[in-house]
Design a protein around this motif. Structure first.
Motif, PDB file in Angstrom:
ATOM      1  N   VAL A  11       8.151  -4.876  26.427  1.00  0.00           N
ATOM      2  CA  VAL A  11       8.379  -4.067  26.290  1.00  0.00           C
ATOM      3  C   VAL A  11       8.800  -2.750  26.022  1.00  0.00           C
ATOM      4  CG1 VAL A  11       6.898  -1.380  24.895  1.00  0.00           C
ATOM      5  CG2 VAL A  11       5.494  -3.952  24.427  1.00  0.00           C
ATOM      6  N   ALA A  12       8.884  -2.766  28.118  1.00  0.00           N
ATOM      7  CA  ALA A  12       9.599  -1.856  28.422  1.00  0.00           C
ATOM      8  C   ALA A  12      10.774  -2.084  28.993  1.00  0.00           C
ATOM      9  CB  ALA A  12       9.196  -1.895  30.420  1.00  0.00           C
ATOM     10  N   SER A  17      13.691   1.747  28.879  1.00  0.00           N
ATOM     11  CA  SER A  17      12.821   3.058  29.820  1.00  0.00           C
ATOM     12  C   SER A  17      11.375   2.505  30.124  1.00  0.00           C
ATOM     13  CB  SER A  17      12.428   4.363  29.743  1.00  0.00           C
ATOM     14  OG  SER A  17      11.775   5.245  29.155  1.00  0.00           O
ATOM     15  N   PRO A  18      10.500   2.307  31.613  1.00  0.00           N
ATOM     16  CA  PRO A  18       8.870   2.119  32.075  1.00  0.00           C
ATOM     17  C   PRO A  18       8.871   3.534  31.353  1.00  0.00           C
ATOM     18  CG  PRO A  18      11.031   1.979  33.810  1.00  0.00           C
ATOM     19  CD  PRO A  18      11.642   2.663  33.107  1.00  0.00           C
ATOM     20  N   MET A  19       9.100   4.461  31.726  1.00  0.00           N
ATOM     21  CA  MET A  19       8.244   5.896  31.334  1.00  0.00           C
ATOM     22  C   MET A  19       8.264   5.954  29.565  1.00  0.00           C
ATOM     23  SD  MET A  19       7.097   7.051  33.821  1.00  0.00           S
ATOM     24  CE  MET A  19       6.572   8.353  33.400  1.00  0.00           C
ATOM     25  N   VAL A  24       3.696   5.159  25.272  1.00  0.00           N
ATOM     26  CA  VAL A  24       3.374   4.091  24.405  1.00  0.00           C
ATOM     27  C   VAL A  24       2.436   3.156  24.408  1.00  0.00           C
ATOM     28  CG1 VAL A  24       4.682   2.074  22.414  1.00  0.00           C
ATOM     29  CG2 VAL A  24       5.793   4.820  23.069  1.00  0.00           C
ATOM     30  N   LEU A  25       2.347   1.956  25.255  1.00  0.00           N
ATOM     31  CA  LEU A  25       1.080   1.383  25.985  1.00  0.00           C
ATOM     32  C   LEU A  25      -0.115   2.013  25.821  1.00  0.00           C
ATOM     33  CD1 LEU A  25       3.292  -1.350  27.253  1.00  0.00           C
ATOM     34  CD2 LEU A  25       2.401  -1.153  25.006  1.00  0.00           C
ATOM     35  N   PHE A  30      -5.438   1.905  25.014  1.00  0.00           N
ATOM     36  CA  PHE A  30      -6.723   3.258  25.013  1.00  0.00           C
ATOM     37  C   PHE A  30      -7.399   3.988  24.274  1.00  0.00           C
ATOM     38  CE2 PHE A  30      -4.731   3.129  29.667  1.00  0.00           C
ATOM     39  CZ  PHE A  30      -6.864   1.699  29.908  1.00  0.00           C
ATOM     40  N   LEU A  31      -6.076   3.798  23.008  1.00  0.00           N
ATOM     41  CA  LEU A  31      -6.916   4.659  21.503  1.00  0.00           C
ATOM     42  C   LEU A  31      -6.605   4.338  20.582  1.00  0.00           C
ATOM     43  CD1 LEU A  31      -5.405   8.770  22.109  1.00  0.00           C
ATOM     44  CD2 LEU A  31      -8.028   7.938  23.173  1.00  0.00           C
TER      45      LEU A  31
END
Length: 99
Positions: A11-12, A17-19, A24-25, A30-31
């Motif tokens: 996905v990165a 962009s890692p940030m 996004v992930l 978690f939600l």
């Protein structure tokens, strides 16, 4: 954990962009998947999300009230499919954009 890391890497690479991928992930894992799993109309779809399938891999004994149609090996196959799609998508986009 390794499969989640590989999924996140794919996905990165797709998002470049890692940030941005963390932005996004993290909410996704978690939600969103927990919210989708709690709503009765989307519960069947939420079973096949990567974090739900990945958590199924670690179950040794299936709970009595579990309605998931797959076991630990099925969860591994679903998680591997998500990882393969993410890595393949990252590879294709990297090859086309930065060639």
């Amino acid at each position: 954990m390794t499969l989640i890391a590989l999924f996140s890497m794919g996905v990165a690479v797709m998002l470049r962009s890692p940030m941005l991928s963390l932005g996004v992930l993290m909410p996704f894992f978690f939600l969103i998947s927990n919210i989708l799993g709690a709503v009765s109309t989307t519960k069947k779809v939420a079973r096949y999300l990567p974090d739900q399938a990945g958590s199924k891999i670690m179950q040794v004994v299936t709970p009595v009230d579990n309605l998931t149609p797959y076991g630990p090996w099925g969860g591994l196959a679903i998680m591997l499919a998500w990882v393969a799609v993410a890595l393949l998508g990252g590879y294709v986009l990297l090859k086309n954009r930065d060639a």
